[in-house]
Design an enzyme around this catalytic site. Structure first.
Site, mmCIF file in Angstrom:
data_model
loop_
_atom_site.group_PDB
_atom_site.id
_atom_site.type_symbol
_atom_site.label_atom_id
_atom_site.label_comp_id
_atom_site.label_asym_id
_atom_site.label_seq_id
_atom_site.Cartn_x
_atom_site.Cartn_y
_atom_site.Cartn_z
ATOM 1 N NE ARG B 6 8.054 106.317 60.498
ATOM 2 C CZ ARG B 6 8.875 105.570 59.775
ATOM 3 N NH1 ARG B 6 10.117 105.929 59.604
ATOM 4 N NH2 ARG B 6 8.452 104.448 59.238
ATOM 5 C CB SER B 33 14.095 107.018 59.966
ATOM 6 O OG SER B 33 14.792 106.061 59.217
ATOM 7 C CD GLU B 54 22.883 110.452 67.660
ATOM 8 O OE1 GLU B 54 23.968 110.302 68.266
ATOM 9 O OE2 GLU B 54 22.562 109.743 66.694
ATOM 10 C CG PHE B 79 19.527 106.800 68.550
ATOM 11 C CD1 PHE B 79 19.886 105.702 69.317
ATOM 12 C CD2 PHE B 79 19.145 106.582 67.236
ATOM 13 C CE1 PHE B 79 19.878 104.416 68.782
ATOM 14 C CE2 PHE B 79 19.135 105.304 66.686
ATOM 15 C CZ PHE B 79 19.496 104.218 67.463
ATOM 16 C CG HIS B 104 11.918 104.755 64.779
ATOM 17 N ND1 HIS B 104 11.693 105.892 64.031
ATOM 18 C CD2 HIS B 104 12.141 103.760 63.895
ATOM 19 C CE1 HIS B 104 11.789 105.600 62.748
ATOM 20 N NE2 HIS B 104 12.044 104.314 62.626
ATOM 21 C CG ASP B 112 15.319 98.147 63.115
ATOM 22 O OD1 ASP B 112 15.735 97.178 62.449
ATOM 23 O OD2 ASP B 112 15.206 99.289 62.656
ATOM 24 C CD GLN B 116 18.375 100.694 66.279
ATOM 25 O OE1 GLN B 116 18.423 101.682 65.578
ATOM 26 N NE2 GLN B 116 19.432 100.218 66.906
ATOM 27 N NE ARG B 163 10.152 100.984 61.300
ATOM 28 C CZ ARG B 163 9.624 99.877 60.773
ATOM 29 N NH1 ARG B 163 8.634 99.266 61.390
ATOM 30 N NH2 ARG B 163 10.096 99.370 59.666
#
Lengths: 293, 318
Positions: B6, B33, B54, B79, B104, B112, B116, B163
């Site tokens: 990322r 993030s 989203e 998401f 992620h 998390d 997530q 991540r």
């Protein structure tokens, strides 16, 4: 590049007046009935409620709504978010010369560009592929964002049942944030959806208050009254030229199945097509309507 | 130097923004993030903060694409791909030229927990016609894929990013062959040889597979490791060639084996009458959970140690 709005109005086809538009819309209603009867499937109710509003857009309001301007980046865009009403759009596109009248007979047939719901890959002039409700306003908004600073405007037609979708309200928030005065949404509020009247299935009122609260300029009209339709479109246009920062939301109260006596306000005609005999009766009624203005 | 993909993505995007004015970026309140914040700071007028919305972001990005922009829309993989119907109609079916960025990825995010973690995102995106699906194994490969996605790819594409930091694996001088499997171990140039096992991995699990292969070597087991940066289009041609060099193939992914890399390979092998046995390592029809990434990799059998143990046991049993 910023181009003044006024200097580009020249290529708006000379706007039609009420009487001419009324006659044209009746002609489109007949085309819609013929198309659906031939295809043996489709959605007459919402096509007939929306047709006056779309006719006024294409023949009186939009710039560059001509085949010669199809690739003009500054043409106005129209997105039919309530995609099931696409026969109404096809009827207009045929009259405008984007598609041939013969092609209308291919509606919903295998291999046809005239899909049951709009398909921008097969037929780019429909601008957005829709049919899963609640998505068109976001796409229209993205276009309006991409076209900010150009003379192009974006129109988006929604159904009242459609705005029960959550994505609509996400779009309502962000169009306001990005001050998209070049975006005009038109709600075909015919108070009909498949499971019943909208106000019973999932009530929306107070509709105007809701959109005002989301930061839109709201105009309420009778969606079959030509003077009110044209005035509303003019108001949206004037607001933009006067520097308004608000997107415009026109609530047009309409009649589902408008123009055909046995279809009007009868939810059974949302997605049912007439028999050849019923079609004949509908066309006869609509033809009389044309002659009497 | 180990780096999260990322992070490499964010840096690459900000750099590409200089030479590609058509790039616009959208984020849904996760720019810190997803690392789209680098672009946002450099080109504020081309960055759209869409808030926690989203589905709307996906539709808006498609609309922007229809006016000639090249939108990158960023959020966590779960998401973004969770708003499937909007991706399906407004983006894929419409052939919108957009780049969906899902960070992620996998159980590798750790603490998390399930909600997530992108664990089915490849499956979902791979099922959509016109959609490309890409996943880099390290920072360098992220840059190369970004370059490809900006300069060559047309239509919608999904880029899956981590991540956590990943070790550098991509040799600096290796030319990029888009949508092709790449040999990571042994280094290409070494004489081609039959392998006891061929591992195909993607993203974070490539490094684990390389480490597993080193350990297997000390047990006298020859393991080749190949990297799949493109899950769609998937390089079936090379997969079938590899199938002829071994009696055991193993796919390793930090993703559900249902529809992920394992499925890509299984679907390919099934097209020929004779092929090696295939073991699909990854998340076996389970949800994720909170935990230390290393523990979760061990638990799901995709750590270097777990991969080594499993392969050694399989070969012993043969």
């Amino acid at each position: 590049m910023t181009v003044s709005v006024a200097s580009n109005l020249w290529y708006r086809a000379s706007p039609m007046q009420s009487q001419e538009l009324a006659k044209l819309a009746q002609e489109f209603r007949i085309t819609i009935i013929k198309m659906l009867t031939q295809a043996k499937s489709g959605h007459p109710g919402g096509s007939l409620s929306a047709i006056d509003l779309i006719t006024a857009l294409f023949f009186s309001e939009m710039k560059g709504a001509e085949p010669s301007h199809m690739n003009d980046p500054h043409r106005d865009r129209f997105i039919l978010s309530k995609g099931h009403a696409v026969p109404a759009l096809y009827a207009i596109l045929a009259k405008k010369g984007f598609i041939s009248p013969d092609e209308l007979k291919t509606l919903r047939q295998t291999g046809s560009r005239l899909q049951g719901h709009p398909d921008r890959v097969r037929l780019p002039i429909v601008e957005a592929s829709t049919g899963s409700l609640g998505q068109g306003l976001s796409v229209a908004q993205g276009m309006a964002m991409g076209l900010q600073g150009t003379p192009a405007r974006v129109f988006c037609m929604l159904g009242d049942g459609e705005i029960q979708e959550g994505q609509i309200w996400e779009a309502a928030l962000s169009a306001s944030k990005y001050q998209l005065s070049n975006l005009c949404a038109i709600l075909d509020a015919n108070n009909g959806q498949i499971d019943g009247p909208v106000d019973q299935v999932m009530p929306l009122e107070p509709l105007a208050d809701k959109w005002k609260a989301f930061g839109w300029h709201v105009i309420e009209i009778d969606g079959h009254n030509w003077d009110q339709i044209l005035k509303a479109y003019q108001e949206a246009r004037t607001l933009q030229t006067q520097g308004s920062k608000k997107p415009v939301f026109i609530i047009a109260r309409t009649v589902k199945g408008k123009g055909v006596s046995f279809m009007e306000n009868n939810i059974a005609w949302h997605g049912a097509v007439p028999t050849p005999e019923q079609a004949e009766q509908a066309i006869a009624e609509l033809s009389r309507g044309m002659n009497h203005g | 130097m180990a780096k999260a993909t990322r992070q490499a993505f964010g840096e690459s995007l900000a750099k590409l923004g200089e030479t590609h004015p058509e790039i616009v970026v959208l984020d849904a309140d996760l720019s810190k993030s997803t690392k789209s914040e680098f672009f946002a700071k450099k080109f504020p007028a081309r960055f759209y903060e869409m808030g926690i919305s989203e589905a709307n972001m996906i539709g808006v990005a498609s609309g922007l694409a229809f006016t000639g922009k090249l939108p990158f829309l960023c959020s966590f993989g779960c998401f973004i791909t969770g708003r499937y119907d909007t991706i399906r109609l407004s983006a894929a079916y419409s052939q919108a030229n957009i780049r969906l960025i899902g960070t992620h990825a996998g159980v590798g995010i750790g603490d998390d927990g399930h909600s997530q973690m992108g664990l089915e995102d490849i499956t979902l995106m791979r099922a959509l016609p016109t959609m490309g699906v890409f996943q880099p194994m390290d920072a360098r490969e992220t840059e190369l894929i970004m370059d490809y996605l900006v300069k060559e790819w047309k239509g919608p594409a999904y880029l899956r990013l981590t991540r956590q930091n990943l070790p550098d694996l991509y040799p600096q001088d290796r030319p990029f062959e888009p949508c092709k499997l790449m040999q990571v171990r042994p280094q290409p140039g070494a004489a081609p040889q039959k392998s006891d096992v061929v591992l195909i991995a993607s993203g974070a699990t490539v490094g684990e597979s390389v480490a597993a292969a080193e350990k297997l070597k000390s047990q006298g087991i020859q393991a080749a490791v190949w990297n799949a940066h493109s899950l769609k289009p998937f390089d079936s041609e090379t997969t079938l060639k590899l199938a002829q060099t071994t009696r055991l193939m193993v796919t390793v992914e930090d993703h559900s084996v249902i529809g992920g890399l394992g499925s890509c390979v299984a679907e390919t092998l099934a097209t020929v009458s004779q092929h090696p046995r295939l073991i699909m390592l990854g998340i076996q029809d389970q949800f994720g959970e909170s935990g230390e990434p290393a523990d979760l990799y061990e638990k799901h059998g995709i750590s270097a140690h777990a991969i080594e143990k499993r392969i050694a046991a399989e070969l012993k049993a043969q």
